[in-house]
Design a protein around this motif. Structure first.
Motif, PDB file in Angstrom:
ATOM      1  N   PHE A   8      -9.518   5.493  -2.947  1.00  0.00           N
ATOM      2  CA  PHE A   8     -10.026   6.864  -2.928  1.00  0.00           C
ATOM      3  C   PHE A   8     -10.037   7.384  -4.358  1.00  0.00           C
ATOM      4  O   PHE A   8      -9.057   7.202  -5.089  1.00  0.00           O
ATOM      5  CB  PHE A   8      -9.141   7.767  -2.057  1.00  0.00           C
TER       6      PHE A   8
ATOM      7  N   PHE B  31      -6.653   5.987  -5.963  1.00  0.00           N
ATOM      8  CA  PHE B  31      -5.538   5.659  -5.069  1.00  0.00           C
ATOM      9  C   PHE B  31      -5.953   4.530  -4.135  1.00  0.00           C
ATOM     10  O   PHE B  31      -6.941   4.648  -3.407  1.00  0.00           O
ATOM     11  CB  PHE B  31      -5.123   6.894  -4.259  1.00  0.00           C
TER      12      PHE B  31
ATOM     13  N   ALA C  59      -5.601   2.898  -1.010  1.00  0.00           N
ATOM     14  CA  ALA C  59      -5.018   3.200   0.311  1.00  0.00           C
ATOM     15  C   ALA C  59      -4.891   1.945   1.171  1.00  0.00           C
ATOM     16  O   ALA C  59      -3.984   1.830   1.991  1.00  0.00           O
ATOM     17  CB  ALA C  59      -5.865   4.236   1.035  1.00  0.00           C
TER      18      ALA C  59
ATOM     19  N   PRO D 109       4.478   3.445   8.802  1.00  0.00           N
ATOM     20  CA  PRO D 109       4.877   4.826   8.507  1.00  0.00           C
ATOM     21  C   PRO D 109       3.692   5.660   8.037  1.00  0.00           C
ATOM     22  O   PRO D 109       2.637   5.110   7.700  1.00  0.00           O
ATOM     23  CB  PRO D 109       5.908   4.657   7.386  1.00  0.00           C
ATOM     24  N   SER D 110       3.892   6.953   7.990  1.00  0.00           N
ATOM     25  CA  SER D 110       2.842   7.865   7.555  1.00  0.00           C
ATOM     26  C   SER D 110       2.344   7.484   6.159  1.00  0.00           C
ATOM     27  O   SER D 110       3.137   7.179   5.270  1.00  0.00           O
ATOM     28  CB  SER D 110       3.441   9.277   7.534  1.00  0.00           C
ATOM     29  N   GLY D 111       1.035   7.427   5.998  1.00  0.00           N
ATOM     30  CA  GLY D 111       0.452   7.141   4.690  1.00  0.00           C
ATOM     31  C   GLY D 111       0.280   5.666   4.378  1.00  0.00           C
ATOM     32  O   GLY D 111      -0.145   5.295   3.282  1.00  0.00           O
ATOM     33  N   CYS D 112       0.577   4.768   5.332  1.00  0.00           N
ATOM     34  CA  CYS D 112       0.519   3.330   5.028  1.00  0.00           C
ATOM     35  C   CYS D 112      -0.904   2.784   5.062  1.00  0.00           C
ATOM     36  O   CYS D 112      -1.147   1.636   4.706  1.00  0.00           O
ATOM     37  CB  CYS D 112       1.408   2.542   5.987  1.00  0.00           C
ATOM     38  N   GLY D 113      -1.863   3.591   5.539  1.00  0.00           N
ATOM     39  CA  GLY D 113      -3.256   3.144   5.499  1.00  0.00           C
ATOM     40  C   GLY D 113      -3.840   2.764   6.848  1.00  0.00           C
ATOM     41  O   GLY D 113      -4.959   2.256   6.932  1.00  0.00           O
ATOM     42  N   LYS D 114      -3.119   3.036   7.935  1.00  0.00           N
ATOM     43  CA  LYS D 114      -3.632   2.599   9.240  1.00  0.00           C
ATOM     44  C   LYS D 114      -4.858   3.389   9.686  1.00  0.00           C
ATOM     45  O   LYS D 114      -5.826   2.800  10.169  1.00  0.00           O
ATOM     46  CB  LYS D 114      -2.524   2.595  10.305  1.00  0.00           C
ATOM     47  N   THR D 115      -4.843   4.714   9.482  1.00  0.00           N
ATOM     48  CA  THR D 115      -6.020   5.503   9.874  1.00  0.00           C
ATOM     49  C   THR D 115      -7.229   5.117   9.026  1.00  0.00           C
ATOM     50  O   THR D 115      -8.345   4.995   9.535  1.00  0.00           O
ATOM     51  CB  THR D 115      -5.723   7.012   9.723  1.00  0.00           C
ATOM     52  N   THR D 116      -7.005   4.907   7.748  1.00  0.00           N
ATOM     53  CA  THR D 116      -8.111   4.499   6.872  1.00  0.00           C
ATOM     54  C   THR D 116      -8.706   3.174   7.360  1.00  0.00           C
ATOM     55  O   THR D 116      -9.927   2.999   7.383  1.00  0.00           O
ATOM     56  CB  THR D 116      -7.610   4.372   5.407  1.00  0.00           C
TER      57      THR D 116
ATOM     58  N   GLU E 243      -3.876   7.702  17.160  1.00  0.00           N
ATOM     59  CA  GLU E 243      -2.727   8.462  17.690  1.00  0.00           C
ATOM     60  C   GLU E 243      -3.147   9.360  18.853  1.00  0.00           C
ATOM     61  O   GLU E 243      -2.913  10.569  18.814  1.00  0.00           O
ATOM     62  CB  GLU E 243      -2.123   9.327  16.578  1.00  0.00           C
TER      63      GLU E 243
END
Ligand code: ATP
Length: 365
Positions: free
Chosen positions: A14, A22, A24, A43-50, A165
């Motif tokens: 990004f 960054f 991701a 964990p939050s921010g690890c890149g799964k949604t991306t 989620e």
């Protein structure tokens, strides 16, 4: 083999402010099988949604390629991909009934009304909402609304369904019930589900296989049993469930067992299957529930003596902190079978601690 989804060397950078980039998602390689319930967990921010958004087409990879059933997706927009996404914030139209909400997407495609009606009835049946077809979203519970959102995606007959989620907004009881329902539904219709969650229990309960992600990279891919019983990295052992980590030096190897000296007075026997060499430093992974406690001097199997220092009652189990040597503690988790068990071990008491060598994991470090 033709995979439902394949990611080949996929990265996503990004562009940040002041040209600070960054990374991701970092060089991901992943193969998801046809008909599989596959979870991306981390964990939050690890890149799964991306990662999920790149499969859906909401984001394009900076480098690498996404394949769906063998076809490179390139820059195809989301609506030209054979996938559909169910989000946590499912935004149903409040002025449309359940049936109208579900049929909306098909009407936009100008499908013949007989086909819309057929597909609608099938899907309503599948998500058990036939009786509620004429209700408005405000007349439904959270779980029922989530089922409408799911039906809205299913009715489009995607080859792959993506979930970001989806149960995050539901309370714990309903969430557990929906987990089972989703899993059963996936087995019934047999299409590929890719599911993003940061909830380890949810992933273990529902998935055929799980990818554990951290800082944009995959740490391990495996079945729930492989991930839980044979974690390959310290991160995985720590993120999924609880672990005791004991670092020591290999001092003896023979055909049946190997010995790791964790502390001057604490040799630990582990199974012979690990290919280690004498002198090597390793970290042992021991799950708290694999450890058994006995009263002091009551056992005739190889065990360690320790001092029970803390006890915490957590309903189904009791957790104990046991000091094995001046610098070495282990957490032990004992299931509360009988009410009498609760009084058996008290802080300040000497105990024996046993764990089978086969239940000890080894991380080479
Ligand atoms: P969560 O569980 O919190 O949703 P996640 O594992 O799904 O987390 P992502 O949403 O994929 O994580 O985000 C990965 C990293 O990329 C985060 O550090 C996030 O801040 C960053 N990121 C995501 N989207 C963008 C964007 N559009 N622009 C800049 N940075 C982004």
């Amino acid at each position: 083999m033709n995979h439902a989804v394949e990611l080949v060397n996929v990265s996503k950078t990004f562009r940040g402010s002041k040209h600070r980039d960054f990374l991701a998602v970092n060089d991901l390689n992943l193969q998801i099988r046809d008909g599989e319930f596959f979870s991306l967990l981390g964990p939050s921010g690890c890149g799964k949604t991306t990662t999920l958004r790149m499969i859906a087409g909401f984001e394009l990879p900076t480098t690498g390629e996404v394949y769906i059933h063998g076809q490179a997706m390139g820059k195809r927009p989301p609506f030209h991909r054979p996938v559909n996404t169910v989000f946590q914030h499912y935004a149903l139209f409040p002025h449309l009934t359940v049936a109208q909400n579900i049929a909306f997407g098909l009407e936009m495609e100008n499908l013949p009304s007989a086909e819309i009606s057929d597909r609608l009835s099938q899907v309503l049946e599948l998500v058990k909402l036939t009786e509620m077809r004429d209700r408005y979203p405000r007349q439904l519970s959270g779980g029922q609304q989530q089922r409408v959102a799911l039906a809205r995606s299913l009715v489009k007959q995607p080859e792959v369904l993506l979930f970001d989620e989806p149960l995050g907004a539901l309370d714990m009881k309903l969430r557990k019930q929906m987990q089972l329902e989703l899993k059963q539904m996936q087995q019934r219709i047999g299409i590929t589900f890719i599911y993003v969650t940061h909830d380890q229990e949810e992933a273990l309960t529902m998935s055929d296989r799980i990818a554990i992600m951290n800082q944009g990279e995959i740490q391990q891919v495996g079945t729930p049993i492989e991930i839980y019983e044979y974690p390959k990295t310290r991160f995985v052992a720590d993120f999924i469930g609880e672990s005791n980590f004991l670092t020591g030096r290999v001092i003896q190897i023979n055909n049946e067992q190997q010995t790791v000296l964790v502390d001057e007075s604490l040799p630990i026997q582990i199974a012979a299957e690990h290919s280690l060499s004498v002198g090597q430093i390793v970290t042992l992974v021991i799950r708290p529930e694999k450890i058994t406690l006995y009263p002091a001097k009551s056992v005739h199997i190889p065990s360690w003596s320790g001092l029970l220092e803390e006890r915490v009652y957590i309903g189904t189990d009791t957790r104990y902190k046991v000091k094995l040597s001046p610098n070495c503690y282990v957490m032990v988790r004992v299931q509360n079978w009988h009410r009498d068990d609760l009084q058996r071990y008290q802080p300040g008491q000497q105990v024996e601690v046993f764990v089978s060598p086969e239940s000890i994991g080894v991380l080479e470090s």
